[in-house]
Design a protein around this motif. Sequence first.
Motif, PDB file in Angstrom:
ATOM      1  N   VAL A  36      85.944  -4.011  68.294  1.00  0.00           N
ATOM      2  CA  VAL A  36      86.851  -5.155  68.253  1.00  0.00           C
ATOM      3  C   VAL A  36      88.174  -4.593  67.763  1.00  0.00           C
ATOM      4  N   LYS A  37      89.149  -4.583  68.623  1.00  0.00           N
ATOM      5  CA  LYS A  37      90.353  -3.782  68.447  1.00  0.00           C
ATOM      6  C   LYS A  37      90.996  -3.982  67.071  1.00  0.00           C
ATOM      7  N   GLY A  38      91.136  -2.853  66.342  1.00  0.00           N
ATOM      8  CA  GLY A  38      91.854  -2.852  65.077  1.00  0.00           C
ATOM      9  C   GLY A  38      91.021  -3.116  63.841  1.00  0.00           C
ATOM     10  N   LEU A  39      89.737  -3.473  64.024  1.00  0.00           N
ATOM     11  CA  LEU A  39      88.907  -3.841  62.878  1.00  0.00           C
ATOM     12  C   LEU A  39      87.652  -2.978  62.803  1.00  0.00           C
ATOM     13  N   THR A  40      87.195  -2.730  61.574  1.00  0.00           N
ATOM     14  CA  THR A  40      85.896  -2.093  61.404  1.00  0.00           C
ATOM     15  C   THR A  40      84.814  -3.123  61.702  1.00  0.00           C
ATOM     16  N   ILE A  41      83.614  -2.652  61.982  1.00  0.00           N
ATOM     17  CA  ILE A  41      82.533  -3.572  62.299  1.00  0.00           C
ATOM     18  C   ILE A  41      82.184  -4.438  61.094  1.00  0.00           C
ATOM     19  N   ASP A  42      82.350  -3.908  59.876  1.00  0.00           N
ATOM     20  CA  ASP A  42      82.103  -4.704  58.673  1.00  0.00           C
ATOM     21  C   ASP A  42      83.135  -5.816  58.536  1.00  0.00           C
ATOM     22  N   GLN A  43      84.370  -5.544  58.916  1.00  0.00           N
ATOM     23  CA  GLN A  43      85.400  -6.575  58.879  1.00  0.00           C
ATOM     24  C   GLN A  43      85.113  -7.676  59.893  1.00  0.00           C
ATOM     25  N   VAL A  44      84.594  -7.291  61.047  1.00  0.00           N
ATOM     26  CA  VAL A  44      84.213  -8.288  62.050  1.00  0.00           C
ATOM     27  C   VAL A  44      83.102  -9.173  61.514  1.00  0.00           C
ATOM     28  N   ALA A  45      82.087  -8.556  60.924  1.00  0.00           N
ATOM     29  CA  ALA A  45      80.972  -9.325  60.375  1.00  0.00           C
ATOM     30  C   ALA A  45      81.436 -10.268  59.273  1.00  0.00           C
ATOM     31  N   ALA A  46      82.421  -9.842  58.495  1.00  0.00           N
ATOM     32  CA  ALA A  46      82.916 -10.661  57.394  1.00  0.00           C
ATOM     33  C   ALA A  46      83.626 -11.927  57.866  1.00  0.00           C
ATOM     34  N   THR A  47      84.021 -11.969  59.141  1.00  0.00           N
ATOM     35  CA  THR A  47      84.647 -13.184  59.658  1.00  0.00           C
ATOM     36  C   THR A  47      83.627 -14.286  59.908  1.00  0.00           C
ATOM     37  N   GLY A  48      82.353 -13.947  59.888  1.00  0.00           N
ATOM     38  CA  GLY A  48      81.300 -14.909  60.188  1.00  0.00           C
ATOM     39  C   GLY A  48      80.737 -14.781  61.582  1.00  0.00           C
ATOM     40  N   ALA A  49      81.225 -13.820  62.351  1.00  0.00           N
ATOM     41  CA  ALA A  49      80.722 -13.624  63.719  1.00  0.00           C
ATOM     42  C   ALA A  49      79.253 -13.228  63.687  1.00  0.00           C
ATOM     43  N   GLU A  50      78.467 -13.787  64.621  1.00  0.00           N
ATOM     44  CA  GLU A  50      77.046 -13.470  64.711  1.00  0.00           C
ATOM     45  C   GLU A  50      76.707 -12.682  65.973  1.00  0.00           C
ATOM     46  N   ILE A  51      77.624 -12.650  66.931  1.00  0.00           N
ATOM     47  CA  ILE A  51      77.404 -11.969  68.203  1.00  0.00           C
ATOM     48  C   ILE A  51      78.753 -11.484  68.709  1.00  0.00           C
ATOM     49  N   ILE A  52      78.784 -10.290  69.295  1.00  0.00           N
ATOM     50  CA  ILE A  52      80.026  -9.755  69.848  1.00  0.00           C
ATOM     51  C   ILE A  52      79.814  -9.404  71.316  1.00  0.00           C
ATOM     52  N   LEU A  53      80.908  -9.062  71.989  1.00  0.00           N
ATOM     53  CA  LEU A  53      80.883  -8.812  73.424  1.00  0.00           C
ATOM     54  C   LEU A  53      81.377  -7.406  73.738  1.00  0.00           C
ATOM     55  N   GLY A  54      80.738  -6.768  74.729  1.00  0.00           N
ATOM     56  CA  GLY A  54      81.209  -5.491  75.265  1.00  0.00           C
ATOM     57  C   GLY A  54      81.375  -5.612  76.766  1.00  0.00           C
ATOM     58  N   ASN A  55      82.025  -4.641  77.395  1.00  0.00           N
ATOM     59  CA  ASN A  55      82.328  -4.750  78.820  1.00  0.00           C
ATOM     60  C   ASN A  55      81.735  -3.602  79.621  1.00  0.00           C
ATOM     61  N   THR A  56      80.981  -3.953  80.643  1.00  0.00           N
ATOM     62  CA  THR A  56      80.284  -2.978  81.488  1.00  0.00           C
ATOM     63  C   THR A  56      81.241  -2.023  82.191  1.00  0.00           C
ATOM     64  N   TYR A  57      82.267  -2.575  82.796  1.00  0.00           N
ATOM     65  CA  TYR A  57      83.201  -1.743  83.563  1.00  0.00           C
ATOM     66  C   TYR A  57      83.876  -0.710  82.670  1.00  0.00           C
ATOM     67  N   HIS A  58      84.426  -1.148  81.545  1.00  0.00           N
ATOM     68  CA  HIS A  58      85.178  -0.237  80.686  1.00  0.00           C
ATOM     69  C   HIS A  58      84.269   0.798  80.033  1.00  0.00           C
ATOM     70  N   LEU A  59      83.060   0.401  79.618  1.00  0.00           N
ATOM     71  CA  LEU A  59      82.148   1.361  79.012  1.00  0.00           C
ATOM     72  C   LEU A  59      81.558   2.304  80.055  1.00  0.00           C
ATOM     73  N   ARG A  60      81.474   1.845  81.294  1.00  0.00           N
ATOM     74  CA  ARG A  60      81.051   2.725  82.397  1.00  0.00           C
ATOM     75  C   ARG A  60      82.065   3.853  82.604  1.00  0.00           C
ATOM     76  N   LEU A  61      83.364   3.539  82.412  1.00  0.00           N
ATOM     77  CA  LEU A  61      84.397   4.552  82.592  1.00  0.00           C
ATOM     78  C   LEU A  61      84.446   5.527  81.425  1.00  0.00           C
ATOM     79  N   ARG A  62      84.414   4.985  80.217  1.00  0.00           N
ATOM     80  CA  ARG A  62      84.440   5.849  79.027  1.00  0.00           C
ATOM     81  C   ARG A  62      83.803   5.121  77.844  1.00  0.00           C
ATOM     82  N   PRO A  63      82.881   5.745  77.178  1.00  0.00           N
ATOM     83  CA  PRO A  63      82.503   7.157  77.339  1.00  0.00           C
ATOM     84  C   PRO A  63      81.493   7.398  78.461  1.00  0.00           C
ATOM     85  N   GLY A  64      81.114   6.339  79.193  1.00  0.00           N
ATOM     86  CA  GLY A  64      80.058   6.428  80.193  1.00  0.00           C
ATOM     87  C   GLY A  64      78.774   5.845  79.641  1.00  0.00           C
ATOM     88  N   HIS A  65      78.061   5.069  80.456  1.00  0.00           N
ATOM     89  CA  HIS A  65      76.856   4.402  79.936  1.00  0.00           C
ATOM     90  C   HIS A  65      75.766   5.395  79.571  1.00  0.00           C
TER      91      HIS A  65
END
Length: 374
Positions: A42-71
């Motif tokens: 999540v751009k600009g934040l550590t995963i602990d900072q994301v969790a501290a917002t109260g988020a319970e689920i996050i999203l990733g993208n197939t196309y972008h992760l397929r390009l780098r670093p590769g699935h």
Amino acid sequence: MIGVFHFDLLQQSDGARRGVFHTPRGDVQTPTFMPVGTVGTVKGLTIDQVAATGAEIILGNTYHLRLRPGHETVAKLGGLHAMCGWEGPILTDSGGFQVFSLGALNKVTEQAATFRSHLDGAKIVLTPEHSIEIQQALGSDIAMVLDHVIALPASAAEVEDALARSIRWAKRCREAADRPEQALFAIVQGGLDPVLRQQCATELASMPFEGYAVGGLSVGETPEEMYATAGVTTRHLPAEKPRYLMGVGTPRDLIENIARGIDMFDCVMPTRNGRNALAFTDEGPLKLRNAVHREDLRPIMDDCPCLACRHSRGYLRHLFNAGEMLGPILLSHHNLMYYSRLMQQARAAIEQDRFAEFANSKLRGWGYEPVPCG
């Protein structure tokens, strides 16, 4: 028999739904907002900072992760959860949105979407089966079917063609998916045509998916058109499955669409706006680069527990004007916290059967008057 993934609809109020989506990696309270971690962060934040917002689920993208670093690389690093350090559920988009957003770089046929990488121009052939293969390698908890997204407005022929292809691709994705620990969500298309939306929703609802998404919106239509189309679509989706509105949106969009039966949202808006010195508040957006904040001692919001609200508006403005990276970090944290708290407040309002009252209070604070329709 209750499956690995199941949804409990706990209560309804003025069209809004309060539920829980149960997954092997934890429960997701709905309505919910998913922070976007396109390439495993999540751009600009550590995963602990994301969790501290109260988020319970996050999203990733197939196309972008397929390009780098590769699935394959992600899989060797232990999967997306291990790679980024997130212990809760992750949803991965299928790459279908790139059919729309990278239109100048791709060609869509019945078999596949053929891309030119926006990074180096390399050719990528994304079939429904390959999209599922990538998402299974990533190890997400919820995978999305590959769909055909088109810009609006579009001709009736274009909308019908994309809809029919999306249904056929959904079937191919369902047949290719073979991991019981990964839920598969279908995506309803149909442009702004209520008859086509009903047709697509009805056909997909007859197939065994763990959830259903409303796709093809926030691609050029007005907010009012989006709200109307989401409302039409949800009426034809199974009540016992979660409903996800993809890529939406502003705080108003979330409240208006919760009133129309949507359970899940994602959008880059909180972090993208945070990086550009805009903070979301109950009184509307706050532009912190403005000179009026130069000597302002107040926090962005008095009752907000985020990292940014420990500081004055004047200090935050200084960080942006000085080009310090801390400014975007702090405002990204604030905006995600604001969205998460908005969802918490919405859930509480539904539980108390006063969602319309809550929604109208928020809308008035943001400068809007319309009453959400149930």
